[in-house]
Design an enzyme around this catalytic site. Structure first.
Site, short mmCIF file in Angstrom:
data_model
loop_
_atom_site.label_atom_id
_atom_site.label_comp_id
_atom_site.label_asym_id
_atom_site.label_seq_id
_atom_site.Cartn_x
_atom_site.Cartn_y
_atom_site.Cartn_z
N GLY A 211 0.88 -1.05 0.07
CA GLY A 211 0.01 -0.04 0.00
C GLY A 211 0.89 1.21 -0.12
O GLY A 211 1.68 1.31 -0.84
N GLY A 212 0.37 2.05 0.86
CA GLY A 212 1.03 3.57 1.10
C GLY A 212 2.62 3.19 1.23
O GLY A 212 3.52 4.13 0.85
N GLY A 446 20.60 9.96 -32.91
CA GLY A 446 20.23 10.86 -31.64
C GLY A 446 20.98 10.07 -30.46
O GLY A 446 21.16 10.62 -29.38
N ALA A 447 21.39 8.90 -30.62
CA ALA A 447 21.73 8.06 -29.37
C ALA A 447 23.27 8.56 -29.01
O ALA A 447 23.65 8.58 -27.93
CB ALA A 447 22.01 6.54 -29.72
C1 HXC Z 1 -3.38 -3.29 10.61
C2 HXC Z 1 -2.11 -5.05 10.09
C3 HXC Z 1 -2.01 -4.54 8.87
C4 HXC Z 1 -2.72 -3.32 8.55
C5 HXC Z 1 -1.01 -6.39 9.14
N1 HXC Z 1 -1.58 -6.32 10.13
N2 HXC Z 1 -1.27 -5.34 8.13
N3 HXC Z 1 -2.88 -4.41 10.99
N4 HXC Z 1 -3.38 -2.46 9.60
N5 HXC Z 1 -2.45 -2.70 7.46
C6 HXC Z 1 -1.53 -7.11 11.11
C7 HXC Z 1 -2.53 -8.28 10.95
O1 HXC Z 1 -3.68 -8.19 11.40
C8 HXC Z 1 -1.66 -9.43 12.31
O2 HXC Z 1 -2.17 -8.91 13.39
C9 HXC Z 1 -0.20 -9.02 12.02
O3 HXC Z 1 -0.29 -7.59 11.55
C10 HXC Z 1 0.58 -9.82 11.09
O4 HXC Z 1 -0.13 -9.72 9.95
P1 HXC Z 1 -0.42 -11.35 9.20
O5 HXC Z 1 -1.45 -11.19 8.13
O6 HXC Z 1 -0.63 -12.57 10.20
O7 HXC Z 1 0.95 -11.68 8.68
P2 HXC Z 1 1.37 -12.40 7.19
O8 HXC Z 1 0.41 -13.49 7.12
O9 HXC Z 1 2.74 -12.43 6.92
O10 HXC Z 1 0.72 -11.34 6.07
C11 HXC Z 1 1.30 -9.75 5.85
C12 HXC Z 1 0.38 -9.22 5.16
C13 HXC Z 1 -0.78 -9.05 5.35
C14 HXC Z 1 0.90 -9.62 3.60
C15 HXC Z 1 1.16 -7.67 5.17
O11 HXC Z 1 -1.08 -8.74 6.76
C16 HXC Z 1 -1.67 -8.20 4.62
O12 HXC Z 1 -2.14 -8.40 3.45
N6 HXC Z 1 -2.07 -6.93 5.34
C17 HXC Z 1 -2.62 -5.88 4.79
C18 HXC Z 1 -1.82 -5.09 3.75
C19 HXC Z 1 -2.42 -3.96 3.05
O13 HXC Z 1 -3.49 -4.10 2.19
N7 HXC Z 1 -2.23 -2.97 3.30
C20 HXC Z 1 -2.65 -1.54 2.75
C21 HXC Z 1 -3.09 -0.92 3.59
S1 HXC Z 1 -3.91 0.72 2.69
P3 HXC Z 1 -2.53 -10.29 14.61
O14 HXC Z 1 -2.97 -9.31 15.45
O15 HXC Z 1 -3.31 -11.26 13.78
O16 HXC Z 1 -1.12 -10.52 14.93
C22 HXC Z 1 -2.57 1.63 2.54
C23 HXC Z 1 -3.01 2.96 1.81
C24 HXC Z 1 -2.28 4.06 1.92
O17 HXC Z 1 -1.51 1.50 2.94
C25 HXC Z 1 -2.23 4.74 0.83
C26 HXC Z 1 -1.31 5.96 0.71
C27 HXC Z 1 -0.87 6.42 -0.76
#
Ligand code: HXC
Length: 556
Positions: A211-212, A446-447
């Site tokens: 994401g961000g 040009g290159a």
């Molecule tokens: C809150 C999060 C989180 C998030 C992970 N966790 N990502 N908590 N916000 N964005 C938490 C999980 O709930 C989990 O908590 C712990 O971190 C570990 O994550 P897991 O999923 O168990 O780990 P893993 O299987 O290794 O997967 C990692 C991951 C996955 C691939 C990063 O967690 C994931 O897909 N997260 C979401 C990623 C995402 O979509 N981010 C974009 C956000 S939007 P617990 O309590 O269970 O231990 C964004 C927009 C900004 O960023 C734009 C700006 C330009």
């Protein structure tokens, strides 16, 4: 420092009357110093107690998450900082910081450090500022406090004119903190942009960077990734499947091989965290701390008189026979050592940092083993970004030219090769660092102009005697210029040969360009290292007054 770098606090010693105790062994009681007014004693017991609690929370409380992290082949944030920084140099900031947000899974859950370790240390004795995301806390996701910690070290890095290194391992914006997480990212991006060209900014991706989070590395000078564990993408596989039905794994979508070889998002790709962080240290050793300083120089090593006869054999005289330009670079630079940028992306051009007679230089070279060394959209983007980087940080440019032209075809034209080629042109035209061009064999069309010709501002242009500079190769030129004569002839083959020979004699040799001042000297290939070193020594005090304007408008 693999756990938490707590400074041990002295225990109260009854009867001591100084330091942490107050003479009666009761912390927090009042103390009279030199017969003066009664002063409050420093509440050392509370500090000790709080630090012990922190240690227990960070070291023991996170043991299962740390085990999981290790199980995935990843190190913890603190273990990484141990590898990155000089031993014992890390000074941690904001150890006590916790979030104050409210929301699901946040209420009453306020882990210390809020998922990022921040501070400063040294690399080979030189100051750097760092942040390392801690995946064991909220998956390294970024909320308000986490972002504020990063903002703080970014501001300190700029204020102190020292490189910033970010170790990324997190899930992006912390979902439960909503818009405050997005605001935190915005603050990072704004600082990345303001610091761009002021201090070197290095991103290291050691886990998810989703994401961000992915935008910050894209705004920095160089991005390192580790194969197998690092991934970068704006939207993950689950979202992609929900939106379009397309199924893709995390690695296929944004693994190190994807960004190192296809997208160009990753500058350096490594097999493991140790070699990756060692290379970050190496990169720092080649860079100035900020744009006002010169890159660190070693002692001169006699390059100005160093002859390299092997060069003439490495580069075949026939213009179309391939050779590996990296072997040529190794002959020219000190100790045959260089750090290649984007090794697996746009391989038809090689960009590398190296030292020449002890001074850091940026080398841009066409690579005849890949696509015959033509320029295309990706190669132009890669070289343009590298030229701008070198110029921003006062790194002189050495351009080794052996280029048949731009790659023709609809694919390239539709890919916007015009605007990408323009980026390279723009970057060279703007660059004020010392610039030395060496034309090894051929430079067409040009290159030729784009590869740092005199016309766009090279300070010194050197050419080998074998070289051909022209609008195009002899056969192609004759086909255009003598089309009518050849069509009218009953026996065009010998006529064509005559025209080609004539064209070569009159136009396609370096003396034609040298007579017109476009080549400063025609050199023996064996003297290339020596002549480039001499040219750079001559240019060492080059200074160009800034061009007054707000800023240019770089091609799209
Ligand atoms: C809150 C999060 C989180 C998030 C992970 N966790 N990502 N908590 N916000 N964005 C938490 C999980 O709930 C989990 O908590 C712990 O971190 C570990 O994550 P897991 O999923 O168990 O780990 P893993 O299987 O290794 O997967 C990692 C991951 C996955 C691939 C990063 O967690 C994931 O897909 N997260 C979401 C990623 C995402 O979509 N981010 C974009 C956000 S939007 P617990 O309590 O269970 O231990 C964004 C927009 C900004 O960023 C734009 C700006 C330009």
């Amino acid at each position: 420092m693999s756990e938490v770098d707590f400074v041990p606090l002295p225990l109260p010693r009854p009867g001591n009357g100084s330091g942490s105790g107050n003479g009666n062994g009761k912390a927090g009681a009042r103390l009279r110093v030199n017969g003066g007014p009664v002063a409050a004693a420093v509440p050392m017991d509370e500090l000790r107690e709080r630090r012990d609690r922190l240690r227990r929370e960070i070291v023991q409380g996170r043991a299962p998450a740390v085990e999981r992290q290790h199980g995935q082949g990843k190190r913890t944030a603190r273990e990484r900082l141990d590898l990155l920084l000089d031993e014992g140099s890390f000074l941690e900031l904001d150890l006590f910081r916790r979030h104050r947000a409210q929301g699901p899974k946040l209420d009453g859950v306020r882990p210390a450090t809020d998922g990022v370790v921040t501070g400063s240390g040294t690399i080979d004795g030189r100051r750097v500022f760092v942040y390392a995301q801690d995946f064991t806390v909220f998956g390294g996701s970024l909320g308000e406090a986490h972002a504020a910690k990063i903002h703080k070290v970014m501001d300190l890095a700029v204020a102190n004119g020292a490189p910033l290194i970010g170790l990324n391992d997190g899930g992006g914006a912390r979902i439960q903190e909503g818009v405050m997480a997005l605001d935190g990212y915005g603050g990072i991006f704004r600082r990345n942009v303001r610091a761009s060209g002021v201090i070197p900014q290095i991103s290291v991706v050691l886990g998810p960077c989703a994401g961000g989070a992915a935008y910050s590395p894209a705004l920095t000078d160089a991005t390192f990734m580790v194969r197998g564990t690092a991934q970068m993408y704006l939207t993950g596989p689950d979202v992609i499947e929900a939106v379009s039905g397309e199924r893709v794994t995390h690695a296929e979508l944004g693994g190190a091989h994807v960004h190192g070889g296809r997208t160009g998002v990753a500058t350096f790709v490594h097999d493991d965290e140790e070699s990756c962080l060692a290379d970050v240290r190496y990169l720092v050793s080649l860079l100035p701390s900020n744009y006002l300083e010169a890159p660190p120089a070693g002692p001169p090593c006699g390059a100005e008189d160093d002859l390299r006869p092997a060069l003439a054999e490495l580069v075949p005289a026939e213009p179309n026979r391939p050779y590996d330009t990296r072997a040529v670079i190794a002959e020219i630079v000190d100790d045959g050592e260089f750090m290649e940028w984007h090794e697996d992306w746009a391989r038809n051009v090689v960009c590398a940092l190296a030292r020449l007679d002890g001074h850091v230089v940026g080398v841009v070279a066409n690579q005849p083993t890949v696509l015959a060394g033509v320029l295309d959209a990706a190669a132009a983007q890669k070289a343009a970004r590298f030229v701008r980087f070198c110029d921003a940080f006062g790194i002189p440019l050495v351009t080794l030219v052996d280029v048949p032209g731009f790659l023709p075809g609809t694919e390239q034209e539709y890919a916007g090769v015009i605007r990408h080629g323009a980026k390279l042109l723009y970057a060279y035209c703007e660059a004020t660092v010392p610039r030395v061009q060496v034309i090894l064999r051929k430079a067409y069309g040009g290159a030729y102009i784009v590869m740092d010709s005199r016309s766009i501002g090279a300070d010194v242009s050197l050419a080998w005697p074998t070289n051909e500079i022209a609008v195009m190769g002899a056969e192609a030129a004759v086909n255009v210029v003598y089309r009518r004569e050849l069509a009218a002839s009953d026996d065009p083959a010998p006529l064509r040969e005559k025209y080609v020979a004539d064209y070569r004699d009159r136009l396609m040799h370096p003396y034609y360009a040298a007579e017109r001042g476009l080549v400063d000297d025609v050199i023996d290939p064996a003297r290339t290292r020596a002549e480039v070193a001499r040219a750079l020594a001559m240019l060492r005090n080059k200074a160009v007054a800034p061009h007054p304007r707000k800023h240019g408008n770089t091609p799209l």
